[in-house]
Design a protein around this motif. Structure first.
Motif, PDB file in Angstrom:
ATOM      1  N   ASN A  18      34.277  52.972  26.787  1.00  0.00           N
ATOM      2  CA  ASN A  18      34.747  54.824  27.152  1.00  0.00           C
ATOM      3  C   ASN A  18      35.684  55.754  26.638  1.00  0.00           C
ATOM      4  N   MET A  19      36.142  55.639  25.759  1.00  0.00           N
ATOM      5  CA  MET A  19      36.997  56.130  25.042  1.00  0.00           C
ATOM      6  C   MET A  19      37.042  57.263  24.957  1.00  0.00           C
ATOM      7  N   GLU A  20      35.807  58.274  24.559  1.00  0.00           N
ATOM      8  CA  GLU A  20      35.677  59.268  24.514  1.00  0.00           C
ATOM      9  C   GLU A  20      35.691  59.665  25.637  1.00  0.00           C
ATOM     10  N   GLN A  21      35.092  59.655  26.434  1.00  0.00           N
ATOM     11  CA  GLN A  21      35.563  60.414  28.346  1.00  0.00           C
ATOM     12  C   GLN A  21      36.653  60.144  28.904  1.00  0.00           C
ATOM     13  N   TYR A  22      37.428  58.938  27.866  1.00  0.00           N
ATOM     14  CA  TYR A  22      39.323  58.930  28.205  1.00  0.00           C
ATOM     15  C   TYR A  22      39.720  60.332  27.306  1.00  0.00           C
ATOM     16  N   LEU A  23      39.590  60.091  26.656  1.00  0.00           N
ATOM     17  CA  LEU A  23      40.276  61.496  26.220  1.00  0.00           C
ATOM     18  C   LEU A  23      39.464  62.700  26.452  1.00  0.00           C
ATOM     19  N   SER A  24      38.263  63.164  26.808  1.00  0.00           N
ATOM     20  CA  SER A  24      38.101  64.662  27.411  1.00  0.00           C
ATOM     21  C   SER A  24      39.028  64.378  28.254  1.00  0.00           C
ATOM     22  N   GLU A  25      39.237  63.883  29.195  1.00  0.00           N
ATOM     23  CA  GLU A  25      39.576  63.471  30.598  1.00  0.00           C
ATOM     24  C   GLU A  25      41.398  63.579  30.439  1.00  0.00           C
ATOM     25  N   GLN A  26      42.272  63.095  29.102  1.00  0.00           N
ATOM     26  CA  GLN A  26      43.777  63.680  29.111  1.00  0.00           C
ATOM     27  C   GLN A  26      43.685  65.387  28.005  1.00  0.00           C
ATOM     28  N   TYR A  27      42.533  65.021  27.133  1.00  0.00           N
ATOM     29  CA  TYR A  27      42.659  66.502  27.073  1.00  0.00           C
ATOM     30  C   TYR A  27      43.036  67.988  27.809  1.00  0.00           C
ATOM     31  N   LEU A  28      41.281  68.104  29.012  1.00  0.00           N
ATOM     32  CA  LEU A  28      41.436  68.885  29.958  1.00  0.00           C
ATOM     33  C   LEU A  28      42.982  68.623  30.820  1.00  0.00           C
ATOM     34  N   LYS A  29      44.247  68.197  30.322  1.00  0.00           N
ATOM     35  CA  LYS A  29      45.202  68.810  31.238  1.00  0.00           C
ATOM     36  C   LYS A  29      46.122  69.071  31.014  1.00  0.00           C
ATOM     37  N   TYR A  30      45.935  69.888  29.189  1.00  0.00           N
ATOM     38  CA  TYR A  30      46.301  70.509  28.450  1.00  0.00           C
ATOM     39  C   TYR A  30      45.781  72.008  28.667  1.00  0.00           C
ATOM     40  N   GLU A  31      46.664  72.605  28.100  1.00  0.00           N
ATOM     41  CA  GLU A  31      45.512  74.169  28.483  1.00  0.00           C
ATOM     42  C   GLU A  31      44.670  74.686  27.114  1.00  0.00           C
ATOM     43  N   ASN A  32      43.346  74.055  27.205  1.00  0.00           N
ATOM     44  CA  ASN A  32      43.192  75.278  26.213  1.00  0.00           C
ATOM     45  C   ASN A  32      42.980  76.578  25.958  1.00  0.00           C
ATOM     46  N   ILE A  33      42.565  76.877  25.047  1.00  0.00           N
ATOM     47  CA  ILE A  33      43.128  78.644  24.182  1.00  0.00           C
ATOM     48  C   ILE A  33      42.210  78.597  22.738  1.00  0.00           C
ATOM     49  N   SER A  34      42.028  79.472  23.132  1.00  0.00           N
ATOM     50  CA  SER A  34      41.169  79.936  21.590  1.00  0.00           C
ATOM     51  C   SER A  34      42.018  80.323  20.606  1.00  0.00           C
ATOM     52  N   ALA A  35      42.440  80.885  19.664  1.00  0.00           N
ATOM     53  CA  ALA A  35      43.111  81.238  18.648  1.00  0.00           C
ATOM     54  C   ALA A  35      43.169  82.590  19.192  1.00  0.00           C
ATOM     55  N   THR A  36      42.073  83.538  18.970  1.00  0.00           N
ATOM     56  CA  THR A  36      42.447  84.719  18.977  1.00  0.00           C
ATOM     57  C   THR A  36      42.734  85.293  20.251  1.00  0.00           C
ATOM     58  N   SER A  37      43.021  84.011  21.715  1.00  0.00           N
ATOM     59  CA  SER A  37      43.355  84.476  22.637  1.00  0.00           C
ATOM     60  C   SER A  37      44.700  84.709  22.520  1.00  0.00           C
ATOM     61  N   LEU A  38      45.277  83.089  21.917  1.00  0.00           N
ATOM     62  CA  LEU A  38      46.648  83.570  21.445  1.00  0.00           C
ATOM     63  C   LEU A  38      47.889  84.661  21.169  1.00  0.00           C
ATOM     64  N   MET A  39      46.761  84.473  19.959  1.00  0.00           N
ATOM     65  CA  MET A  39      47.666  85.510  19.263  1.00  0.00           C
ATOM     66  C   MET A  39      47.466  87.139  19.960  1.00  0.00           C
ATOM     67  N   ASP A  40      46.522  87.540  20.498  1.00  0.00           N
ATOM     68  CA  ASP A  40      46.058  89.113  21.516  1.00  0.00           C
ATOM     69  C   ASP A  40      47.653  88.866  22.973  1.00  0.00           C
ATOM     70  N   GLU A  41      48.141  87.670  23.338  1.00  0.00           N
ATOM     71  CA  GLU A  41      49.037  87.471  24.428  1.00  0.00           C
ATOM     72  C   GLU A  41      50.554  87.862  23.409  1.00  0.00           C
ATOM     73  N   TYR A  42      50.677  87.089  22.399  1.00  0.00           N
ATOM     74  CA  TYR A  42      52.003  87.330  21.139  1.00  0.00           C
ATOM     75  C   TYR A  42      51.802  88.692  20.740  1.00  0.00           C
ATOM     76  N   GLU A  43      50.831  89.217  20.479  1.00  0.00           N
ATOM     77  CA  GLU A  43      50.846  90.803  20.731  1.00  0.00           C
ATOM     78  C   GLU A  43      51.567  91.560  21.339  1.00  0.00           C
ATOM     79  N   ALA A  44      50.600  91.240  22.526  1.00  0.00           N
ATOM     80  CA  ALA A  44      50.440  92.517  23.880  1.00  0.00           C
ATOM     81  C   ALA A  44      52.083  92.208  24.468  1.00  0.00           C
TER      82      ALA A  44
END
Length: 323
Positions: free
Chosen positions: A201-227
């Protein structure tokens, strides 16, 4: 038993006033004699040695013999104008002999320590050093240590029991944002205990853990820094993120000590820079330009905290792991 005073005075002449000399009685420092000053020493019956030390060298040494009938001894000192050496004047010639063997000897301020004391100090230092090392090790992995005995020492644990203990450890590490250690533990469960439910069940466990962190795309992250870089730093700096994007290039930085992958953004000549330790070399080596990847890592803002030979306008993500 006879007892006397040795009174050592220094003339108040200007010549040599900058020179201060240290007085020793039988190897013990009794004072420092500067211009116009006096030092008084109480001594018991017997033979005593006086040293006059300047700049780490014994310039003058005398033996003083104190008997029952010896009165107080007065010694006047001054710096000789022509030689720059210490001169002594005293009326107690019967009690004083000059020690030419000690005069002009090289001298160290460090006292000789008895061998037994040296050994004791060495033992204390070694014990203290090991205590520090152990304490640092324990503090770095306090939550892990309580499982170490169960997993590695108590051989009666079954494979499934060990897998459960490891998974508990991984959950604690994720809660501490120590995701690299947590992922390492998870990989160990899969490799060492593949038949356990935790591994299956490790794949499901890791997916659940990763959902606890903020997910963002590289383009969105750069756009926010530029703004608004101030607001972006307030939101993302020193924060663990899940970042996805398209690989623009792959390189090495920090004199080859770090691997980096640049993710494309909407801003010309700027990228989201993923920095990997060299222990991730196998994973990074499989990447090629145009690949879409997702990583977990810690954002350190524009230019980051490491010196790199790349565009300082990049948004840095440190300690990355491809997921």
């Amino acid at each position: 038993m006879g007892k006397s005073k040795i009174v050592i005075s220094r003339s108040n002449t200007i010549f040599g006033s900058a020179v201060k000399y240290k007085i020793e009685l039988d190897g013990i420092t009794v004072g420092q004699l500067s211009r116009g000053k006096t030092i008084t020493i109480d001594v018991n019956e017997g033979m005593h040695t006086l040293r006059f030390i300047v700049h780490g060298q014994c310039q003058k040494a005398i033996n003083v013999n104190i008997t029952e009938n010896t009165g107080d001894i007065y010694i006047n000192t001054k710096i000789n104008f022509s030689s720059g050496k210490i001169e002594l004047e005293t009326a107690n010639l019967d009690s004083i002999t000059f020690n030419s063997e000690l005069s002009s000897e090289k001298y160290s301020d460090k006292r000789k320590i008895p061998t037994s004391v040296s050994l004791a100090l060495a033992v204390v230092i070694i014990v203290f050093t090991f205590s520090i090392i152990i304490a640092m090790s324990n503090s770095d992995s306090e939550s892990e240590s309580k499982y170490t005995d169960e997993i590695y020492i108590e051989n009666e644990l079954t494979g499934d029991e060990k897998a459960k203990a490891y998974l508990k450890m991984a959950s604690e590490k994720f809660a501490e944002d120590n995701y690299m250690k947590a992922i390492t533990v998870c990989n160990k469960i899969v490799s060492d205990h593949p038949e356990s439910e935790e591994a299956k069940n490790m794949e499901q466990y890791l997916s659940e853990q990763y959902l606890k962190y903020e997910n963002i795309s590289a383009t969105s992250l750069m756009d926010e820094y530029e703004a608004n870089i101030v607001n972006a730093d307030k939101v993302y700096n020193d924060k663990v993120l899940i970042v996805d994007g398209v690989v623009g290039s792959i390189d090495k930085t920090n004199n080859g000590n770090n691997l980096c992958v640049l993710l494309k953004t909407n801003v010309l000549f700027s990228a989201v820079q993923l920095n990997f330790d060299t222990n991730q070399e196998d994973a990074v080596a499989q990447l090629k330009e145009g690949d879409t990847i997702k990583v977990i890592g810690k954002c350190t803002g524009k230019s980051g905290k490491l010196f790199v030979i790349l565009d300082a306008n990049n948004v840095m993500i440190e300690d990355c792991y491809i997921i």
